[in-house]
Design an enzyme around this catalytic site. Structure first.
Site, PDB file in Angstrom:
ATOM      1  N   ASP A  21       4.192 -28.628  -2.112  1.00  0.00           N
ATOM      2  CA  ASP A  21       5.014 -27.457  -1.818  1.00  0.00           C
ATOM      3  C   ASP A  21       6.511 -27.719  -1.899  1.00  0.00           C
ATOM      4  OD1 ASP A  21       4.991 -29.115   0.457  1.00  0.00           O
ATOM      5  OD2 ASP A  21       5.710 -27.450   1.666  1.00  0.00           O
ATOM      6  N   CYS A  57       3.129   1.553   3.076  1.00  0.00           N
ATOM      7  CA  CYS A  57       4.345   0.740   3.018  1.00  0.00           C
ATOM      8  C   CYS A  57       5.386   1.438   2.146  1.00  0.00           C
ATOM      9  CB  CYS A  57       4.053  -0.635   2.411  1.00  0.00           C
ATOM     10  SG  CYS A  57       2.680  -1.493   3.146  1.00  0.00           S
ATOM     11  N   CYS A  90       0.843  -1.196   0.000  1.00  0.00           N
ATOM     12  CA  CYS A  90       0.000   0.000   0.000  1.00  0.00           C
ATOM     13  C   CYS A  90       0.874   1.240   0.000  1.00  0.00           C
ATOM     14  CB  CYS A  90      -0.915   0.004   1.218  1.00  0.00           C
ATOM     15  SG  CYS A  90       0.012   0.175   2.745  1.00  0.00           S
ATOM     16  N   ASP A 120       0.010 -33.342  -1.260  1.00  0.00           N
ATOM     17  CA  ASP A 120       1.190 -33.631  -0.455  1.00  0.00           C
ATOM     18  C   ASP A 120       0.815 -33.373   1.002  1.00  0.00           C
ATOM     19  OD1 ASP A 120       3.946 -33.964   0.247  1.00  0.00           O
ATOM     20  OD2 ASP A 120       4.031 -31.794   0.425  1.00  0.00           O
ATOM     21  N   ASP A 155       8.234 -32.351  -4.561  1.00  0.00           N
ATOM     22  CA  ASP A 155       6.984 -32.354  -5.330  1.00  0.00           C
ATOM     23  C   ASP A 155       7.182 -31.764  -6.724  1.00  0.00           C
ATOM     24  OD1 ASP A 155       5.408 -33.393  -3.240  1.00  0.00           O
ATOM     25  OD2 ASP A 155       5.383 -31.426  -2.293  1.00  0.00           O
TER      26      ASP A 155
END
Lengths: 711, 51
Positions: free
Chosen positions: A606, A26, A23, A425, A610
């Site tokens: 993840d 930030c 934003c 997973d 994988d």
């Protein structure tokens, strides 16, 4: 590697990736915070790419800038150059789009007066003006389509761009002929409008890809940037991962991820291998132990001699497997191309038949027959068809992005819509993949014990401490006041607690001596010791998500690299069938078996292990916490803890494809009405322009209904 | 016809001016950070002493 470019004034430019910015507040904090660092002359945020470019004196080091951002609450990483932003897909389309828009508007202005009845010298002048604007604009804006069509034709294939290019070139040639010979009708307006609409569709498609990729890249570029390397003379230097070479000694603090494969030369700790193998239990290592890049050091500092770095690591093995696994994906043909395979021959046959019919049966003469045949080509040019797919996908992806699901490209939605089987997973996907304190024990803690443990834990970077801080802070507990905080790596943190009455009590948060489970012990002098057990937990809402998947007719099961005991526990809790102890190759083969049986498989995973499975599946999704390999291989990345992203994205993908089919029906329906008119020779440029805009608007309006697709 | 001779060049000139402005914006990087440009306007100016 960090991008450091020498500036003429002796200053350097460093680009840092700051994924946490979202934003204006930030941006202001980051820019002002960096500008306040001594030696920094300017900082400029790019919010789309989540990056900040810092101009600074040569003496300012990259870690100093990262620390300054960390102190502001924004974790940052130097940008990795080999993962530098891929060339933007939308930028090369903006200039042709602008030119087509300018030319279409001006030529339309001239055409309107011709349709209103301008004749004689005025009409001729306007035709010449239209040609002067239109021909260069068509040549410039049409290159996008001409190049792609030529590429396809050279390889003996055809795509949507072939009928577009033929239609555009023929229409332009005919219009020029009409202009030169002083004819009544020219089609520059219709041709330019066609290019404008089609370019708008392309630009939307590209903009969506760019936006999703920017989000994923911001996550990707923060992976394992380097390690602290101990020199011969004992001083420690930070070295970026690609510059690590075998033989170097890297010092890995607790809570850090290893940047290279190696052998432990001193220290003792436990490692979390879950990203690499799916194994959830921490593995103890001592001197002489072998360690792998990508594992997380849990307890004490380790000195590791690098044995393989970069391309030589265990990761390279997995990367090779992944390269060989993407066949299902590369075989997939996008729906727009499948449509054009049917559409292009049909349109060309119709135009040719019209020409032949008027020549042979209608005795209309060469010129008249050609004009009518080209009118058929223009009226059937896939204007609404060109918008049918991208607009629907852009709207759906925007809706998904608002829900924290990033889609990498439109074809991912098409493939996801066909899915009827999902493999999940365990570690890190079905579960959160990080140790969390037992909530029952936290509930039972006395309030001041909770405050003390929060204060103690906040002084450590140990993963267990961080999880404890997060859990306690989420309960609204404030930290107690401590003095003399001392952290002993591998042991724990001790301090003196000053309570409200000013009484001083020695306290400690330490590793329990003989616990068999992962746990932390809280000592407060004069009270019994608290044992806080930690374990990996199922993601919130797993039950509902699995139920929703079943409701969608998608069968789910677990495919994990973890041992049978740990997998069995999760399988019982979720009621899913499971396959345990699967290595990357076994995971890929499991998917190939299902695909061989005619199933369309979605892989949710993840870890690095994988990766090949994510690449081999028909569609794949990874959590935002996944390894960089996982995020790179997956089609979709979801942020947040909940697993409801799975049913939500499948539902949205199916709705998107339903709308795409409706759009095709609308576009083809328009052709069914318009083509007989064109073949009968009744279509004028005015009718063509009106029909083209109307059908495009209807398709866009229909696609906008997908705004709520991700509900 | 004299009206046209004046008005058409004006219309085209204005269109070309807009196109040139678009190209200039494209070259000078104004389309590089669309989200940032939208958010930047919300950043308050430096200095708390302002009323």
């Amino acid at each position: 590697m960090t991008m450091v470019q020498p500036q003429p004034t002796g200053e350097e430019r460093t680009v840092l990736v700051v994924p946490g910015m979202h934003c204006a507040g930030c941006m202001a904090k980051v820019e002002r915070g960096l500008a306040a660092v001594p030696g920094v002359s300017a900082a400029r945020v790019n919010l789309t790419a989540r990056q900040v470019a810092v101009t600074h004196a040569a003496g300012v080091s990259t870690p100093a800038l990262v620390d300054a951002l960390g102190a502001l609450g924004f974790p940052a990483q130097p940008r990795e150059e080999e993962l530098a932003a891929p060339p933007s897909a939308v930028k090369p389309l903006l200039a042709p789009l602008g030119v087509a828009g300018f030319a279409a508007m001006n030529v339309m202005l001239l055409s309107v007066s011709i349709w209103s009845g301008a004749g004689g010298a005025t009409r001729e002048l306007f035709h010449w003006l239209s040609a002067a604007i239109g021909i260069p604009a068509i040549a410039y804006s049409g290159r996008v389509f001409f190049a792609s069509a030529w590429g396809a034709l050279k390889h003996g294939r055809t795509n949507m761009d072939v009928p577009i290019s033929i239609g555009v070139i023929l229409a332009t040639g005919l219009s020029l002929y009409e202009t030169v010979t002083g004819g009544a009708t020219a089609w520059f307006d219709g041709t330019l409008m066609l290019l404008l609409f089609l370019l708008a569709g392309r630009a939307l498609d590209a903009a969506m890809r760019d936006k999703a990729r920017a989000g994923v890249d911001a996550l990707l570029r923060q992976a394992a940037p380097g390690a602290l390397v101990v020199g011969r003379d004992g001083n420690v230097e930070w070295i970026a991962a690609p510059l690590l070479v075998p033989g170097m000694i890297m010092r890995v603090a607790a809570g850090e991820r290893l940047a290279a494969d190696g052998e432990v030369v001193s220290g003792q700790s436990r490692l979390d291998n879950s990203l690499l193998t799916g194994e959830s239990a921490a593995v103890p290592v001592g001197v002489g132990g072998t360690v792998h890049a990508g594992t997380l050091n849990l307890d004490g500092a380790l000195d590791v001699r690098v044995t393989a770095a970069g391309q030589g690591t265990t990761l390279a093995e997995i990367a090779k497997l992944m390269d060989a696994s993407g066949q299902a994906r590369s075989r997939y043909v996008r729906i727009a191309d499948r449509a054009s395979r049917l559409y292009a021959p049909a349109v060309h046959t119709l135009a040719a038949l019209t020409f032949a019919g008027w020549m042979l049966v209608g005795h209309a003469g060469l010129h008249q027959s050609l004009v009518i045949a080209i009118a058929v080509l223009i009226i059937t040019c896939p204007c609404a068809l060109g918008l049918a797919v991208p607009v629907a996908q852009v709207v759906a992806c925007g809706a998904l992005m608002k829900r924290g699901i990033m889609v990498k490209d439109g074809s991912a939605l098409e493939r996801l819509a066909t899915v009827d089987r999902v493999l999940i997973d365990k570690t890190g996907t079905l579960t959160l993949g990080r140790p969390l304190p037992d909530p029952a024990v936290l509930d039972a803690l006395e309030p001041d014990a909770g405050r003390v443990s929060l204060a103690l834990a906040s002084h450590s970077k140990h993963p267990l401490s961080r999880a404890l801080v997060e859990a306690l802070a989420a309960r609204g507990i404030a930290a107690a006041k401590l003095t003399g905080v001392l952290e002993v790596p591998g042991r724990g943190i001790s301090a003196t607690w000053l309570d409200a009455t000013g009484q001083a009590t020695p306290v400690a948060l330490r590793r329990p001596g003989e616990a068999t489970v992962m746990a932390a012990a809280l000592d407060i002098a004069g009270r019994p010791t608290w044992l806080i057990p930690f374990s990996d937990r199922l993601r919130p809402g797993v039950g509902q998500a699995l139920q929703a998947l079943a409701g969608l007719g998608v069968e789910a099961s677990i495919l994990s690299g973890d041992n049978a005991g740990a997998v069995g526990e999760v399988a019982r809790a979720t009621g899913l069938t499971a396959e345990a102890a699967a290595d990357p190759l076994a995971k890929r083969d499991a998917i190939a078996r299902l695909q061989g049986a005619g199933r369309k498989v979605l892989m949710a995973g993840d870890g690095l292990n994988d990766g090949p499975a994510l690449a081999a599946a028909d569609a794949s999704i990874a959590p935002g916490t996944a390894s960089d390999v996982g995020r790179q291989a997956a089609d979709l990345v979801f942020l947040g803890d909940g697993l409801d992203a799975l049913p939500r994205s499948i539902r949205a993908a199916r709705r998107t494809m339903a709308v795409v089919r409706q759009n095709f029906a609308l576009a083809v329906g328009y052709n069914v009405l318009a083509v007989p008119l064109a073949m009968a020779g009744l279509v004028t440029p005015l009718i063509a322009a009106a029909a083209m805009s109307l059908s495009s608007l209807i398709v866009i309006a229909n696609s906008l209904r997908l705004v709520r697709a991700a509900k | 016809m004299t009206g046209l001779a004046l008005l058409i060049p004006i219309a085209l000139g204005m269109g070309l001016f807009g196109l040139a402005a678009f190209f200039w914006a494209l070259r000078s990087g104004q389309f590089d950070d669309m989200d940032g440009a939208a958010a930047r306007i919300l950043i308050d100016e430096e200095g708390d002493d302002l009323p």
